[in-house]
Write a protein that holds these residues in place. Structure first.
Motif, PDB file in Angstrom:
ATOM      1  N   LEU A  16     -15.590 -12.104  29.954  1.00  0.00           N
ATOM      2  CA  LEU A  16     -16.148 -11.578  31.196  1.00  0.00           C
ATOM      3  C   LEU A  16     -17.645 -11.278  31.118  1.00  0.00           C
ATOM      4  O   LEU A  16     -18.326 -11.276  32.138  1.00  0.00           O
ATOM      5  N   TRP A  63      -6.828  -7.038  32.371  1.00  0.00           N
ATOM      6  CA  TRP A  63      -7.314  -8.385  32.036  1.00  0.00           C
ATOM      7  C   TRP A  63      -7.199  -8.619  30.531  1.00  0.00           C
ATOM      8  O   TRP A  63      -7.576  -7.754  29.746  1.00  0.00           O
ATOM      9  N   ALA A 225     -12.622 -16.216  35.045  1.00  0.00           N
ATOM     10  CA  ALA A 225     -13.810 -15.359  35.168  1.00  0.00           C
ATOM     11  C   ALA A 225     -14.929 -16.028  35.955  1.00  0.00           C
ATOM     12  O   ALA A 225     -15.810 -15.334  36.479  1.00  0.00           O
ATOM     13  N   ILE A 228     -14.911 -14.442  39.257  1.00  0.00           N
ATOM     14  CA  ILE A 228     -14.641 -13.004  39.191  1.00  0.00           C
ATOM     15  C   ILE A 228     -15.135 -12.268  40.427  1.00  0.00           C
ATOM     16  O   ILE A 228     -14.471 -11.333  40.904  1.00  0.00           O
TER      17      ILE A 228
END
Length: 234
Positions: A16, A63, A225, A228
């Protein structure tokens, strides 16, 4: 208005952001997203989720990676469960419209599986125990943090979502070297690992296979991601 994401391990965090977090830290990563590096286990995840809400998060995501319980879930498969089953077998529902939005966003890039995710308070590494848990619950996968995030969200009457990628398949037992080397936060201590491998060199093959599986899980999380900012808006 922001979305809070809880991740337990640095390898999950790296899917991320490139920013380095210390365990327990929480930072904004842009687009109204708050990211908290909790450390492993339910207690750490609950503390992180509560901290995200205190900082203004009005929805939560768990996550990271998961262990497969169902034989048809392979390393790298993305699991976005409809519900999380706690250790005491209480069911926590994830947000259906949010799940569908994620599936739509990823339709051309990554298959998104559903089903039930099971909570565990410890690492489940033996394939026989995975098989038994699947027979008892029907859950497709297992992790240690999502139920804690879900309970915290439910108590605050906030929506939550789980995004997990399969690391170890159901038929694989974790190498003893990994279990030996893990610390209380679920991180592998290199010195412990190397010492164990020197005494048990035949464990190396299992470690290599697990590393390949884990990279497949990271690749799927990185694919998710890419969206995201869209995922975190509901």
């Amino acid at each position: 208005m922001s979305c809070g994401i809880v991740v337990a391990l640095p390898e999950e965090l790296s899917t991320l952001t490139k920013r380095k977090f210390a365990p327990g830290e929480c930072h904004a990563i842009g687009g109204g997203v708050l990211l908290s590096y909790s450390g492993a286990g339910p207690a750490n995840a609950e503390k992180a989720a509560a901290g995200l809400i205190d900082r203004g998060a009005n929805r939560l995501i768990s996550w990271g990676c998961a262990a497969a319980l169902a034989q048809d879930r392979r390393p790298g498969d993305l699991v976005v469960p409809e519900r999380v089953l706690t250790q005491d077998r209480h069911s926590l529902a994830t947000d259906p419209s949010w799940r569908q939005r994620l599936a739509n966003l990823l339709a051309d890039y990554q298959a998104v599986g559903s089903g039930t995710l099971l909570e565990s308070g410890r690492i489940v590494g033996q394939r026989e125990e995975k098989r038994q848990l699947f027979e008892q619950t029907g859950a497709v996968a297992l992790d240690m943090e999502s139920a804690a995030v879900g309970r915290t969200a439910a108590n605050a009457q906030l929506p939550f979502l789980v995004v997990r990628a399969i690391a170890d398949p159901a038929e694989m037992s974790l190498p003893e070297a990994v279990v030996h080397a893990l610390d209380a936060d679920g991180q592998v201590q290199l010195a412990r690992l190397l010492a164990f491998l020197l005494a048990h060199p035949w464990q190396l093959g299992g470690l290599i296979r697990l590393g390949i599986h884990f990279r497949a899980a990271q690749t799927s999380l990185k694919t998710a991601a890419r969206f995201i900012n869209e995922i975190t808006r509901i």
